[in-house]
Design a protein around this motif. Structure first.
Motif, short mmCIF file in Angstrom:
data_model
loop_
_atom_site.label_atom_id
_atom_site.label_comp_id
_atom_site.label_asym_id
_atom_site.label_seq_id
_atom_site.Cartn_x
_atom_site.Cartn_y
_atom_site.Cartn_z
N GLU A 89 13.91 -6.70 59.33
CA GLU A 89 12.56 -6.13 59.49
C GLU A 89 12.67 -4.61 59.42
O GLU A 89 13.49 -4.01 60.10
CB GLU A 89 11.96 -6.60 60.83
N ASN A 121 8.02 -18.75 51.29
CA ASN A 121 7.29 -19.12 52.50
C ASN A 121 5.84 -18.62 52.47
O ASN A 121 5.29 -18.23 53.49
CB ASN A 121 8.03 -18.59 53.73
N HIS A 173 2.82 -9.99 49.40
CA HIS A 173 1.60 -10.21 48.61
C HIS A 173 0.87 -8.90 48.37
O HIS A 173 0.11 -8.78 47.42
CB HIS A 173 0.66 -11.19 49.34
N ALA A 225 -0.95 -10.05 58.45
CA ALA A 225 -0.86 -10.08 56.98
C ALA A 225 -1.33 -8.77 56.34
O ALA A 225 -2.13 -8.77 55.41
CB ALA A 225 -1.62 -11.27 56.40
N ALA A 226 -0.85 -7.67 56.87
CA ALA A 226 -1.07 -6.33 56.33
C ALA A 226 -2.50 -5.84 56.48
O ALA A 226 -2.76 -4.80 57.07
CB ALA A 226 -0.61 -6.22 54.88
N SER A 256 5.32 -8.88 53.93
CA SER A 256 3.98 -8.97 53.32
C SER A 256 4.06 -8.62 51.83
O SER A 256 3.41 -7.68 51.36
CB SER A 256 3.02 -8.01 54.02
N TYR A 287 -3.68 -10.65 47.30
CA TYR A 287 -4.09 -12.05 47.13
C TYR A 287 -5.39 -12.16 46.33
O TYR A 287 -5.88 -13.27 46.10
CB TYR A 287 -4.31 -12.72 48.49
N VAL A 326 7.29 -2.92 52.00
CA VAL A 326 7.90 -1.59 52.07
C VAL A 326 9.09 -1.58 51.12
O VAL A 326 10.06 -2.31 51.33
CB VAL A 326 8.36 -1.27 53.52
N MET A 360 2.78 -13.28 61.37
CA MET A 360 3.15 -14.64 61.05
C MET A 360 4.67 -14.78 60.93
O MET A 360 5.26 -15.73 61.46
CB MET A 360 2.50 -15.08 59.73
N GLY A 361 5.29 -13.82 60.27
CA GLY A 361 6.75 -13.86 60.11
C GLY A 361 7.47 -13.87 61.45
O GLY A 361 8.59 -14.37 61.57
P1 NAD Z 1 2.48 -8.63 58.57
O1 NAD Z 1 1.92 -7.63 57.65
O2 NAD Z 1 1.97 -8.72 59.95
O3 NAD Z 1 4.06 -8.45 58.64
C1 NAD Z 1 4.88 -8.24 57.51
C2 NAD Z 1 6.16 -7.58 57.99
O4 NAD Z 1 7.06 -7.38 56.89
C3 NAD Z 1 5.91 -6.21 58.61
O5 NAD Z 1 6.40 -6.22 59.92
C4 NAD Z 1 6.64 -5.24 57.69
O6 NAD Z 1 7.18 -4.14 58.37
C5 NAD Z 1 7.73 -6.14 57.10
N1 NAD Z 1 8.26 -5.67 55.82
C6 NAD Z 1 7.56 -5.28 54.72
N2 NAD Z 1 8.40 -4.98 53.72
C7 NAD Z 1 9.65 -5.19 54.17
C8 NAD Z 1 10.94 -5.07 53.59
N3 NAD Z 1 11.11 -4.71 52.31
N4 NAD Z 1 12.03 -5.35 54.35
C9 NAD Z 1 11.89 -5.73 55.65
N5 NAD Z 1 10.68 -5.86 56.25
C10 NAD Z 1 9.58 -5.60 55.52
O7 NAD Z 1 2.32 -10.04 57.81
P2 NAD Z 1 2.48 -11.53 58.40
O8 NAD Z 1 1.21 -11.93 59.05
O9 NAD Z 1 3.74 -11.67 59.16
O10 NAD Z 1 2.58 -12.35 57.03
C11 NAD Z 1 3.72 -12.19 56.20
C12 NAD Z 1 3.49 -12.85 54.86
O11 NAD Z 1 3.41 -14.28 55.03
C13 NAD Z 1 2.18 -12.44 54.21
O12 NAD Z 1 2.37 -12.31 52.82
C14 NAD Z 1 1.26 -13.56 54.55
O13 NAD Z 1 0.18 -13.67 53.68
C15 NAD Z 1 2.20 -14.75 54.45
N6 NAD Z 1 1.75 -15.91 55.26
C16 NAD Z 1 2.27 -17.13 55.00
C17 NAD Z 1 1.87 -18.21 55.78
C18 NAD Z 1 2.39 -19.58 55.60
O14 NAD Z 1 1.75 -20.52 55.99
N7 NAD Z 1 3.57 -19.76 55.09
C19 NAD Z 1 0.96 -18.06 56.80
C20 NAD Z 1 0.49 -16.80 57.05
C21 NAD Z 1 0.90 -15.74 56.30
#
Ligand code: NAD
Length: 556
Positions: free
Chosen positions: A188, A314, A259, A44-45, A257, A486, A266, A169-170
């Motif tokens: 991605e 999500n 948030h 989550a960044a 990410s 957040y 990005v 998470m994604g």
């Molecule tokens: P992370 O930072 O590990 O991954 C985010 C990914 O998004 C990165 O790989 C980044 O390169 C990519 N990205 C960013 N901007 C982009 C764009 N414009 N186009 C394509 N790719 C892009 O974060 P994460 O842990 O995977 O979490 C992702 C989001 O989900 C966060 O906002 C987190 O808070 C939220 N989250 C939701 C839940 C849930 O229960 N639904 C659980 C955990 C996290």
């Protein structure tokens, strides 16, 4: 200094007992499976395992030396000291990233982070509960299956899911999509994240171009074959381009990410290197670019919704950011909790996990077998365990997630503790859960959006949950609030227990696992959900159903 991010195996203790050793192994595990362990970033960044390396090293040293009856105190990833408590008290207590109401803003967070006064623990990073992408996989799978049931039949065979973000998470999305039998396209921007998901077995293929990606998806869809495809590109661009081609996916969501407008999202038209530089040199400009890009990104999602796709948020605050950017109808997109999962949370059924501390995958297999036998009449549990053991690869220490509820978690915890005691398992097992759990989170744009009684932003519930778990002898209890984007949006609580086979662990597990879900059922009962009243009646929970709406009260 070179750091080695591996997990420890076997049953040799480096600490004074398994409670301390178990927590140390969990800390090692969140870094082993984390996204950027060199910088202590787990997911989550900005979600960090510890404030900085001196803090990390002192935590490790302390876990190795403290005894039962001593409690380590951690403030936003920094160990503050050890207090003398008693043998049934938690081993670790944490408060991560809690800012006072009017000050809980992103700009203050970044400033205090730069001053090394605070760090964000995400939900499960700062309190060492993260288990890799598996942590949210069942949640995503359950959402897909609810959508299937409501719109498409038994599963998503022949359906096209479009999403983005393959981070910590994604990264669960492609595998959850395949488990639901969909053809799923994940956009991605960072090629390394795509590589990692293919390497760990969460993503099937990478396409080089949008044409190739759509051709692969179309073929899988037509043959009703499950398939996940990654495409390295910006989601704002690709979502728009798919819409312009007149293609309407069956389901659209996003887990970039979003948030965090500086360290997470990005923006379109910027390459990764430029964004990394701007994070330090031009954060305001970067925030503005991210907002502009999210406006387009969410604009495309709304257009898909209008054209008939099932679209949902999500849990990444993308609608909130779009609304800030003047997309007035961003909240036409529903949040996944309210749309699909609330009836489960009202029964305190949520993302419960266990981790084999010996690092022996056979322990997870044996616990799976126990669950399949003991829960043979519960189709939801058995279907999930069969699927998980078939599809979910081991990432870091072997772990399993299953959405279990009140009573069932306690039953499992005690059974596993018995299996440890009897030598059936190779070593102790840790139990924990996501903060996104019934009694554990207040987040008015994710977990508690549109609560029936309007109590979306009341943070008493997760605080009470943490206090109850502390009083119930949990091994680790943490109170978290939002950081980065957040900030000011959430308060949550986390809990961990180590089943080391002892009688003391029986007591801790029984009390904590029971009381943790009790607060969840009570929270939803208080908001007026029938499922919770049913749970209270069936499971003999001592909840007071007071009618305080008359406002007269009984007087002071
Ligand atoms: P992370 O930072 O590990 O991954 C985010 C990914 O998004 C990165 O790989 C980044 O390169 C990519 N990205 C960013 N901007 C982009 C764009 N414009 N186009 C394509 N790719 C892009 O974060 P994460 O842990 O995977 O979490 C992702 C989001 O989900 C966060 O906002 C987190 O808070 C939220 N989250 C939701 C839940 C849930 O229960 N639904 C659980 C955990 C996290």
């Amino acid at each position: 200094m070179h750091r080695d991010f591996t997990v420890t195996s076997g049953t040799t203790l480096r600490c004074k007992g398994w409670r301390q050793e178990g927590l140390l192994r969990l800390l090692e595990n969140v870094l082993a499976v984390g996204e950027d362990p060199d910088n202590l970033i787990v997911y989550a960044a900005l979600g960090r395992a510890a404030r900085d390396w001196p803090s990390h090293d002192r935590i490790v040293e302390t876990l190795k030396t403290i005894e039962d009856g001593e409690t380590l105190i951690v403030q936003s990833g920094k160990p503050i000291g050890v207090v003398r408590t008693h043998p049934k008290a938690p081993v670790v207590l944490m408060a991560n990233c809690n800012m006072v109401g009017q000050w809980a803003k992103a700009e203050n967070f970044y400033r205090w982070q730069d001053d090394n006064l605070i760090c964000w623990g995400g939900l499960t990073a700062g309190d060492w509960q993260y288990i890799g992408s598996q942590g949210v996989i069942q949640g995503t799978y359950e959402i897909f299956m609810r959508i299937a049931e409501q719109n498409f039949g038994d599963n998503l065979a022949g359906r096209f899911v479009l999403t983005a973000g393959l981070g910590g998470m994604g990264g669960a999305q492609p595998l959850a999509g395949v488990m639901a039998r969909a053809a799923i396209l994940c956009v991605e921007i960072d090629p390394k994240r795509i590589e990692k998901r293919i390497e760990v077995g969460y993503l099937d293929k990478q396409a080089e171009t949008l044409d190739e990606a759509l051709a692969l998806i179309e073929e899988a869809r037509a043959n009703k074959e499950p398939l996940s495809v990654g495409l390295c590109a910006n989601a704002a661009d690709i979502f728009e381009q798919i819409r312009q081609r007149g293609i309407v996916p069956d389901i659209v969501t996003d887990q970039t990410s979003a948030h965090d407008l500086i360290y997470g999202y990005v923006p379109a038209d910027y390459d990764l290197e430029t964004v990394r530089r701007m994070r330090r040199e031009a954060p305001d400009e970067l925030m503005a670019a991210s907002t502009r890009s999210i406006v387009r990104h969410v604009g495309a999602m709304l257009a898909f919704q209008k054209a008939g796709a099932v679209v949902f948020d999500n849990g990444n605050l993308i609608r909130t950011q779009a609304k800030e950017g003047s997309v007035d109808n961003a909240f036409d997109i529903p949040i996944f909790t309210e749309a699909f999962l609330r009836p489960l949370f009202a029964r305190a059924i949520g993302p419960f996990r266990w981790i084999a501390l010996s690092n022996d995958p056979d322990d997870i297999r044996k616990i799976d077998d126990w669950l399949l036998d003991e829960f043979k009449d519960d189709a939801g549990v058995t279907r999930w365990i069969e699927l998980a053991r078939k599809h979910v690869p081991v990432e870091g220490m072997p772990a399993r997630i299953a959405w279990l509820g009140h009573g069932d978690r306690t039953k499992l915890g005690l059974a596993v503790n018995r299996m440890v005691r009897d030598g059936v398992l190779a070593g102790p097992v840790a139990f924990t859960r996501d903060h996104l759990d019934a009694g554990a989170m207040a987040h008015p744009n994710i977990m508690t959006e549109n609560m029936r009684d309007g109590s979306d932003a009341i943070a008493d519930w997760p605080l009470l949950n943490a206090l109850v778990n502390c009083a119930s002898q949990a091994d680790l209890v943490a109170i978290h609030s939002g950081g980065g984007g957040y900030s000011g949006y959430m308060t949550s609580s986390g809990v961990t227990l180590v089943a080391d086979g002892s009688a003391a662990a029986d007591e801790r597990l029984e009390m904590t696992l029971t009381n943790d879900t009790t607060t969840g059922v009570m929270r939803y009962a208080d908001a007026g959900y029938e499922e919770s009243f049913d749970e209270i009646a069936r499971k003999d929970i001592r909840h007071f159903r007071l009618d305080t709406t008359g406002k007269g009260g009984s007087g002071a």
